[in-house]
Design an enzyme around this catalytic site. Structure first.
Site, PDB file in Angstrom:
ATOM      1  N   ARG A 264      33.524  44.917  19.455  1.00 19.41           N
ATOM      2  CA  ARG A 264      34.012  43.119  18.756  1.00 19.41           C
ATOM      3  C   ARG A 264      35.921  43.617  18.153  1.00 19.41           C
ATOM      4  O   ARG A 264      36.533  43.160  18.342  1.00 19.41           O
ATOM      5  CB  ARG A 264      32.889  42.749  18.241  1.00 19.41           C
ATOM      6  CG  ARG A 264      32.020  42.015  19.469  1.00 19.41           C
ATOM      7  CD  ARG A 264      31.234  40.700  18.105  1.00 19.41           C
ATOM      8  NE  ARG A 264      32.492  38.910  18.536  1.00 19.41           N
ATOM      9  CZ  ARG A 264      32.866  38.516  17.199  1.00 19.41           C
ATOM     10  NH1 ARG A 264      33.147  39.612  16.442  1.00 19.41           N
ATOM     11  NH2 ARG A 264      33.468  38.077  17.084  1.00 19.41           N
TER      12      ARG A 264
ATOM     13  N   CYS B  36      37.388  58.945  21.517  1.00 23.21           N
ATOM     14  CA  CYS B  36      38.325  59.211  21.146  1.00 23.21           C
ATOM     15  C   CYS B  36      39.134  58.224  21.548  1.00 23.21           C
ATOM     16  O   CYS B  36      39.868  58.206  22.667  1.00 23.21           O
ATOM     17  CB  CYS B  36      38.595  60.573  21.916  1.00 23.21           C
ATOM     18  SG  CYS B  36      37.591  62.019  20.982  1.00 23.21           S
ATOM     19  N   GLU B  37      39.502  57.258  20.879  1.00 19.95           N
ATOM     20  CA  GLU B  37      40.719  56.680  21.702  1.00 19.95           C
ATOM     21  C   GLU B  37      41.136  55.734  20.252  1.00 19.95           C
ATOM     22  O   GLU B  37      40.514  55.916  18.591  1.00 19.95           O
ATOM     23  CB  GLU B  37      39.848  55.247  21.722  1.00 19.95           C
ATOM     24  CG  GLU B  37      38.885  55.173  22.596  1.00 19.95           C
ATOM     25  CD  GLU B  37      40.025  55.112  23.937  1.00 19.95           C
ATOM     26  OE1 GLU B  37      40.979  54.549  23.766  1.00 19.95           O
ATOM     27  OE2 GLU B  37      39.389  55.168  25.660  1.00 19.95           O
TER      28      GLU B  37
ATOM     29  N   TYR C 249      38.187  42.093  20.484  1.00 19.09           N
ATOM     30  CA  TYR C 249      39.074  40.999  19.750  1.00 19.09           C
ATOM     31  C   TYR C 249      39.243  41.262  18.215  1.00 19.09           C
ATOM     32  O   TYR C 249      39.590  40.308  18.467  1.00 19.09           O
ATOM     33  CB  TYR C 249      37.606  39.540  19.466  1.00 19.09           C
ATOM     34  CG  TYR C 249      36.855  39.703  20.442  1.00 19.09           C
ATOM     35  CD1 TYR C 249      37.188  39.318  21.991  1.00 19.09           C
ATOM     36  CD2 TYR C 249      35.424  39.942  20.123  1.00 19.09           C
ATOM     37  CE1 TYR C 249      36.501  38.689  23.671  1.00 19.09           C
ATOM     38  CE2 TYR C 249      34.338  39.887  21.392  1.00 19.09           C
ATOM     39  CZ  TYR C 249      34.647  39.645  22.771  1.00 19.09           C
ATOM     40  OH  TYR C 249      34.086  39.358  23.604  1.00 19.09           O
TER      41      TYR C 249
ATOM     42  N   TYR D  44      26.942  39.379  20.170  1.00 17.93           N
ATOM     43  CA  TYR D  44      28.128  40.031  21.045  1.00 17.93           C
ATOM     44  C   TYR D  44      28.534  41.523  20.492  1.00 17.93           C
ATOM     45  O   TYR D  44      29.172  41.952  20.795  1.00 17.93           O
ATOM     46  CB  TYR D  44      29.273  39.283  21.562  1.00 17.93           C
ATOM     47  CG  TYR D  44      28.840  38.008  22.064  1.00 17.93           C
ATOM     48  CD1 TYR D  44      28.689  37.804  22.891  1.00 17.93           C
ATOM     49  CD2 TYR D  44      29.087  37.134  21.354  1.00 17.93           C
ATOM     50  CE1 TYR D  44      28.201  36.449  23.763  1.00 17.93           C
ATOM     51  CE2 TYR D  44      28.628  35.490  21.505  1.00 17.93           C
ATOM     52  CZ  TYR D  44      28.937  35.597  22.483  1.00 17.93           C
ATOM     53  OH  TYR D  44      28.583  34.027  23.292  1.00 17.93           O
TER      54      TYR D  44
ATOM     55  N   GLU E   9      23.827  24.545  24.462  1.00 15.54           N
ATOM     56  CA  GLU E   9      23.401  26.067  25.089  1.00 15.54           C
ATOM     57  C   GLU E   9      24.503  26.987  23.473  1.00 15.54           C
ATOM     58  O   GLU E   9      24.996  27.621  24.133  1.00 15.54           O
ATOM     59  CB  GLU E   9      24.307  26.899  26.288  1.00 15.54           C
ATOM     60  CG  GLU E   9      23.680  25.557  27.125  1.00 15.54           C
ATOM     61  CD  GLU E   9      24.594  26.015  28.307  1.00 15.54           C
ATOM     62  OE1 GLU E   9      25.959  26.115  28.537  1.00 15.54           O
ATOM     63  OE2 GLU E   9      24.333  25.909  29.758  1.00 15.54           O
ATOM     64  N   PRO E  10      23.692  27.117  22.226  1.00 16.44           N
ATOM     65  CA  PRO E  10      24.214  27.839  21.634  1.00 16.44           C
ATOM     66  C   PRO E  10      24.177  29.590  21.155  1.00 16.44           C
ATOM     67  O   PRO E  10      22.395  29.452  22.167  1.00 16.44           O
ATOM     68  CB  PRO E  10      23.378  27.284  19.850  1.00 16.44           C
ATOM     69  CG  PRO E  10      22.269  26.543  20.288  1.00 16.44           C
ATOM     70  CD  PRO E  10      22.428  26.771  21.697  1.00 16.44           C
ATOM     71  N   GLY E  11      24.817  30.168  20.997  1.00 16.68           N
ATOM     72  CA  GLY E  11      24.239  31.615  21.186  1.00 16.68           C
ATOM     73  C   GLY E  11      24.340  32.942  19.685  1.00 16.68           C
ATOM     74  O   GLY E  11      24.138  32.475  19.161  1.00 16.68           O
ATOM     75  N   ARG E  12      26.102  32.439  19.289  1.00 13.58           N
ATOM     76  CA  ARG E  12      26.640  33.441  18.935  1.00 13.58           C
ATOM     77  C   ARG E  12      25.983  32.143  17.223  1.00 13.58           C
ATOM     78  O   ARG E  12      25.913  33.530  16.683  1.00 13.58           O
ATOM     79  CB  ARG E  12      28.275  33.034  18.348  1.00 13.58           C
ATOM     80  CG  ARG E  12      28.443  33.832  17.449  1.00 13.58           C
ATOM     81  CD  ARG E  12      30.624  33.823  17.159  1.00 13.58           C
ATOM     82  NE  ARG E  12      31.172  33.514  18.807  1.00 13.58           N
ATOM     83  CZ  ARG E  12      31.499  34.506  18.911  1.00 13.58           C
ATOM     84  NH1 ARG E  12      30.754  35.563  18.214  1.00 13.58           N
ATOM     85  NH2 ARG E  12      32.141  34.814  20.505  1.00 13.58           N
TER      86      ARG E  12
END
Ligand SMILES: *Cc1c(COP(=O)(O)O)cnc(C)c1O
Length: 426
Positions: free
Chosen positions: A316, A351-352, A320, A380, A277-280
């Protein structure tokens, strides 16, 4: 191994032979640009690396579920690993055959399980005793037999960010193989008339660069599968999950050779059907988020490059503390002044304080309107976009075989407002 994004002779950043500045000018920013050629090549490399063990490859849709990307991979023979009823619809709409879909995730609702059974998907990876009960109930009501694998937790901690580590017992994922928990649950599901036991699954986390945790988890899975078989239970498939890490510093395509060799070493002649199940690793380095400088601003001890992409487009870095290389689209300039070369934070308009795409980066002189590429944003990225601050998320395009295709145009604010209703207040 090379990168999908390269500079041409005049120093302009390109993908698939097209100049990114031209793509940004034609489609506007912020904009996700994917290399379809790169995605196809990386998928083929992965499939070739695991070909000796004859596994089935299910692309993890949650990394990038643009229909155009899923369809490209489906055309290459990929199945889909899904984590919601919504992703089931995406996989089907993009042409993934139902029997090549694996349904993962800890919280599948009865509706989602029913939809998966109605579609006839290949495998549901159950993660708890309660979920096995629910699948059994839903299947019984339909008088069908559900193909169910058990996701197990073999208590292996990969060296990755805590928020993407799933392999330890302390996480919500899988059923522990310790103290007979998984074994007794597998025996129970194997005896259920509405369940066909499909095997076992693991997925220990994401962005794992060291192969050793994979080796430990896979060996534990194989031992557990053999033990169940020794007890007379049918265990057709071992699903090895995804998690292979990518090089976010250089954007170089992942070399799957060592991973393939590891899998061959552990599973050769083991007699299990394998699943991946590869994604990234298929998409991350085949995507970039294009953005333009709105303003330059000098802070107390650093400069800020304020751009038109933000955390609502690419979460991201905020979520992370992830690193994305940031490259100028055009040839590097060397002018003096507030925008001269030196450390800068590349920040969005949201505004963060946490709204940044990169921090403390050495960047060349920049001017308002200059284009930048936030690299390695193919996984992602767009899938996590939101409309926070009422900012419609970036559009997405894919360059394939020398042409640029729109996968999704940027929504406009009228579309966002049209989703809402105002109650009549008196
Ligand atoms: C997220 C996920 C994947 C994909 O992980 P990557 O790190 O993107 O390869 C595969 N399987 C499951 C069950 C997942 O949750």
């Amino acid at each position: 191994m090379t990168s999908s994004f390269t500079r041409d002779d005049s120093g302009r950043l390109t993908v698939g032979g097209l100049v990114l500045e031209d793509i940004a000018a034609a489609h506007g920013t912020p904009l996700y640009v994917y290399s379809g050629d790169g995605i196809r090549a990386d998928y083929r490399n992965f499939a070739a690396a695991v070909a000796p063990v004859n596994g089935k490859v299910h692309f993890a849709l949650k990394a990038n579920s643009a229909l155009g990307v899923i369809a490209l991979l489906a055309g290459e023979g990929a199945g889909a690993d899904i984590v919601s009823g919504g992703e089931l619809h995406r996989a089907r709409a993009a042409g993934v055959p139902a029997d090549m879909i694996v349904f993962s995730g800890v919280g599948k609702t009865a509706e989602e399980i029913g939809a998966a059974l109605d579609a006839g998907i290949g495998q549901i990876n159950a993660e708890s005793a309660a979920e096995v009960e629910a699948i059994s109930r839903v299947a019984a009501a339909r008088d069908v037999v559900a193909p169910v694998a058990l996701r197990v937790n073999v208590d292996v901690a990969p060296d990755t960010h805590a928020k993407i580590s799933t392999g330890q017992r302390s996480t919500k994922f899988g059923v522990s193989t310790a103290q007979n928990e998984a074994a007794s649950l597998y025996r129970r599901l194997a005896g259920d008339p509405h369940i066909r036991p499909a095997g076992l699954a693991v997925h220990i986390g994401s962005q794992i660069l060291d192969l050793d945790p994979f080796a430990r988890a896979y060996t534990a899975l194989l031992d557990f599968g053999n033990a169940l078989r020794g007890g007379g239970l049918p265990v057709p498939t071992l699903d090895l999950g995804g998690g292979i890490g990518v090089d976010y510093e250089t954007g170089t395509a992942t070399d799957f050779t060592a991973y393939g060799a590891l899998v061959s070493r552990i599973f050769a002649d083991s007699g299990f059907q394998l699943g991946f199940e590869p994604g990234r690793s298929i998409v991350a380095n085949n995507g970039a988020l294009l953005t333009r400088v709105i303003y330059l601003k000098d802070g107390d001890n650093k400069r800020f490059v304020i751009v038109d992409a933000a955390m609502n487009d690419l979460l991201r870095p905020t979520l992370y503390e992830a690193h994305h290389a940031v490259l100028p689209l055009g040839p590097a300039k060397t002018a003096e002044g507030p925008a001269a070369e030196g450390p800068a934070d590349i920040v969005g308009p949201v505004c963060e304080t946490g709204d940044y795409l990169a921090q403390d980066r050495m960047l060349p002189a920049l001017a308002e309107g200059d284009g930048l590429a936030v690299m390695s944003a193919g996984a992602y990225g767009a899938v996590m976009a939101s409309s926070y601050n009422s900012r419609p998320p970036a559009g997405e395009v894919m360059v394939l075989d020398g042409a640029c295709h729109v996968l999704r145009r940027q929504r406009d604010i009228a579309e966002l407002l049209a989703e809402e209703t105002i109650p009549v207040l008196s």
